[in-house]
Design a protein around this motif. Structure first.
Motif, PDB file in Angstrom:
ATOM      1  N   VAL A  76      80.202  74.444  -5.887  1.00 61.27           N
ATOM      2  CA  VAL A  76      79.182  75.241  -5.614  1.00 61.27           C
ATOM      3  C   VAL A  76      77.967  75.346  -6.844  1.00 61.27           C
ATOM      4  CG1 VAL A  76      78.471  77.704  -4.977  1.00 61.27           C
ATOM      5  CG2 VAL A  76      80.568  76.662  -4.129  1.00 61.27           C
ATOM      6  N   GLU A  77      76.735  75.321  -6.324  1.00 61.46           N
ATOM      7  CA  GLU A  77      75.916  75.278  -7.531  1.00 61.46           C
ATOM      8  C   GLU A  77      75.177  76.595  -7.282  1.00 61.46           C
ATOM      9  OE1 GLU A  77      72.929  72.051  -7.300  1.00 61.46           O
ATOM     10  OE2 GLU A  77      74.563  70.604  -7.864  1.00 61.46           O
ATOM     11  N   ILE A  78      74.774  77.191  -8.482  1.00 65.25           N
ATOM     12  CA  ILE A  78      74.150  78.627  -8.594  1.00 65.25           C
ATOM     13  C   ILE A  78      72.635  78.004  -9.110  1.00 65.25           C
ATOM     14  CG2 ILE A  78      73.973  80.788  -9.614  1.00 65.25           C
ATOM     15  CD1 ILE A  78      76.900  80.699  -9.864  1.00 65.25           C
ATOM     16  N   LYS A  79      71.727  78.790  -8.284  1.00 61.37           N
ATOM     17  CA  LYS A  79      70.245  78.552  -8.617  1.00 61.37           C
ATOM     18  C   LYS A  79      69.573  79.912  -8.565  1.00 61.37           C
ATOM     19  CE  LYS A  79      70.352  73.821  -6.949  1.00 61.37           C
ATOM     20  NZ  LYS A  79      69.597  72.938  -5.805  1.00 61.37           N
ATOM     21  N   LYS A  80      68.444  80.081  -9.454  1.00 62.06           N
ATOM     22  CA  LYS A  80      67.715  81.369  -9.337  1.00 62.06           C
ATOM     23  C   LYS A  80      66.735  80.972  -8.207  1.00 62.06           C
ATOM     24  CE  LYS A  80      64.518  84.013 -11.776  1.00 62.06           C
ATOM     25  NZ  LYS A  80      63.822  84.306 -13.197  1.00 62.06           N
ATOM     26  N   MET A  81      66.660  81.956  -7.493  1.00 64.09           N
ATOM     27  CA  MET A  81      65.554  81.920  -6.203  1.00 64.09           C
ATOM     28  C   MET A  81      63.974  82.047  -6.786  1.00 64.09           C
ATOM     29  SD  MET A  81      66.771  81.090  -3.354  1.00 64.09           S
ATOM     30  CE  MET A  81      65.500  81.590  -2.356  1.00 64.09           C
ATOM     31  N   VAL A  82      63.203  81.183  -6.492  1.00 63.45           N
ATOM     32  CA  VAL A  82      61.885  81.527  -7.262  1.00 63.45           C
ATOM     33  C   VAL A  82      61.148  82.043  -5.804  1.00 63.45           C
ATOM     34  CG1 VAL A  82      59.799  80.317  -8.075  1.00 63.45           C
ATOM     35  CG2 VAL A  82      62.019  79.692  -8.806  1.00 63.45           C
ATOM     36  N   PRO A  83      60.304  83.055  -6.034  1.00 66.25           N
ATOM     37  CA  PRO A  83      59.617  83.842  -4.834  1.00 66.25           C
ATOM     38  C   PRO A  83      58.776  82.370  -4.382  1.00 66.25           C
ATOM     39  CG  PRO A  83      59.428  85.041  -6.602  1.00 66.25           C
ATOM     40  CD  PRO A  83      60.460  83.936  -7.038  1.00 66.25           C
ATOM     41  N   LEU A  89      69.352  81.078 -16.987  1.00 66.17           N
ATOM     42  CA  LEU A  89      68.644  80.964 -15.568  1.00 66.17           C
ATOM     43  C   LEU A  89      67.466  81.895 -15.596  1.00 66.17           C
ATOM     44  CD1 LEU A  89      71.673  80.578 -13.263  1.00 66.17           C
ATOM     45  CD2 LEU A  89      69.991  78.596 -13.742  1.00 66.17           C
ATOM     46  N   ASN A  90      67.290  82.896 -16.575  1.00 68.45           N
ATOM     47  CA  ASN A  90      66.331  83.520 -16.684  1.00 68.45           C
ATOM     48  C   ASN A  90      66.614  84.878 -15.439  1.00 68.45           C
ATOM     49  OD1 ASN A  90      64.250  85.326 -17.746  1.00 68.45           O
ATOM     50  ND2 ASN A  90      62.694  84.057 -16.762  1.00 68.45           N
ATOM     51  N   ILE A  91      67.828  85.170 -15.451  1.00 65.33           N
ATOM     52  CA  ILE A  91      67.953  86.066 -14.375  1.00 65.33           C
ATOM     53  C   ILE A  91      67.978  87.499 -14.632  1.00 65.33           C
ATOM     54  CG2 ILE A  91      69.709  86.753 -12.434  1.00 65.33           C
ATOM     55  CD1 ILE A  91      70.680  83.868 -12.387  1.00 65.33           C
ATOM     56  N   LYS A  92      67.045  88.161 -13.931  1.00 65.46           N
ATOM     57  CA  LYS A  92      67.010  89.865 -14.309  1.00 65.46           C
ATOM     58  C   LYS A  92      67.522  90.581 -13.077  1.00 65.46           C
ATOM     59  CE  LYS A  92      64.106  88.884 -17.904  1.00 65.46           C
ATOM     60  NZ  LYS A  92      64.558  87.733 -18.331  1.00 65.46           N
ATOM     61  N   LYS A  93      67.625  91.770 -13.410  1.00 55.61           N
ATOM     62  CA  LYS A  93      67.809  92.839 -12.267  1.00 55.61           C
ATOM     63  C   LYS A  93      67.051  92.566 -10.818  1.00 55.61           C
ATOM     64  CE  LYS A  93      68.514  97.719 -11.249  1.00 55.61           C
ATOM     65  NZ  LYS A  93      68.333  98.870 -11.764  1.00 55.61           N
ATOM     66  N   GLY A  94      67.483  92.526  -9.789  1.00 48.62           N
ATOM     67  CA  GLY A  94      66.716  92.563  -8.739  1.00 48.62           C
ATOM     68  C   GLY A  94      66.293  91.112  -8.266  1.00 48.62           C
ATOM     69  N   ASP A  95      66.532  90.034  -9.184  1.00 42.26           N
ATOM     70  CA  ASP A  95      66.542  88.797  -8.761  1.00 42.26           C
ATOM     71  C   ASP A  95      67.421  88.096  -7.702  1.00 42.26           C
ATOM     72  OD1 ASP A  95      64.336  88.205 -10.476  1.00 42.26           O
ATOM     73  OD2 ASP A  95      65.571  87.319 -12.012  1.00 42.26           O
ATOM     74  N   TYR A  96      66.902  87.317  -7.014  1.00 40.49           N
ATOM     75  CA  TYR A  96      67.948  86.424  -6.024  1.00 40.49           C
ATOM     76  C   TYR A  96      68.327  85.182  -6.584  1.00 40.49           C
ATOM     77  CZ  TYR A  96      66.557  89.913  -2.561  1.00 40.49           C
ATOM     78  OH  TYR A  96      66.314  91.146  -1.990  1.00 40.49           O
ATOM     79  N   ILE A  97      69.760  84.975  -6.230  1.00 41.24           N
ATOM     80  CA  ILE A  97      70.310  83.607  -6.669  1.00 41.24           C
ATOM     81  C   ILE A  97      70.532  83.026  -5.617  1.00 41.24           C
ATOM     82  CG2 ILE A  97      70.907  84.213  -9.023  1.00 41.24           C
ATOM     83  CD1 ILE A  97      73.850  84.800  -8.031  1.00 41.24           C
ATOM     84  N   LEU A  98      70.497  81.504  -5.372  1.00 43.87           N
ATOM     85  CA  LEU A  98      71.008  80.893  -4.300  1.00 43.87           C
ATOM     86  C   LEU A  98      72.201  79.893  -4.539  1.00 43.87           C
ATOM     87  CD1 LEU A  98      70.077  79.239  -1.688  1.00 43.87           C
ATOM     88  CD2 LEU A  98      69.353  77.531  -3.058  1.00 43.87           C
ATOM     89  N   PHE A  99      73.392  80.177  -3.598  1.00 50.17           N
ATOM     90  CA  PHE A  99      74.705  79.497  -3.673  1.00 50.17           C
ATOM     91  C   PHE A  99      74.583  78.202  -2.936  1.00 50.17           C
ATOM     92  CE2 PHE A  99      75.437  83.658  -4.834  1.00 50.17           C
ATOM     93  CZ  PHE A  99      76.324  83.590  -6.066  1.00 50.17           C
ATOM     94  N   GLU A 100      74.598  76.981  -3.389  1.00 47.76           N
ATOM     95  CA  GLU A 100      74.548  75.832  -2.502  1.00 47.76           C
ATOM     96  C   GLU A 100      75.978  74.985  -2.721  1.00 47.76           C
ATOM     97  OE1 GLU A 100      71.792  71.831  -1.995  1.00 47.76           O
ATOM     98  OE2 GLU A 100      71.382  73.343  -3.498  1.00 47.76           O
TER      99      GLU A 100
END
Length: 86
Positions: free
Chosen positions: A42-49, A25-36
């Motif tokens: 439950v799906e996990i997605k990286k939040m794109v600003p 998911l290319n998740i780094k420190k400080g990123d936000y993730i969305l739980f749907e």
């Protein structure tokens, strides 16, 4: 074929995403993730600003309109959360 990953939940309800998923998911420190929540899944997605505030606020405005939530309702909820009495 699906891949399975296991993570342990801490006493605070925190979960560490396995490294393979963070890389995927290319998740780094400080990123936000969305739980749907979708039924019992439950799906996990990286939040794109969003590019701007309007892009960010649009789905919130649409949901409020759909559910009949007014600006006065939001203001009252904020006052309630802050413990403000009139």
């Amino acid at each position: 074929m699906s891949e399975l990953y296991i993570a342990r939940i801490t006493t605070k309800g925190q979960v560490t995403l396995p490294l393979e998923l963070r890389k995927f998911l290319n998740i780094k420190k400080g990123d936000y993730i969305l739980f749907e929540k979708k039924g019992s899944r439950v799906e996990i997605k990286k939040m794109v600003p969003p590019n701007d505030f309007d892009d960010f606020a649009r789905p919130i405005r649409e949901r409020f309109k759909r559910e009949g939530i007014t600006p006065d309702d939001v203001e009252a909820a904020i006052k309630w959360a802050r413990g403000v009495t009139e």
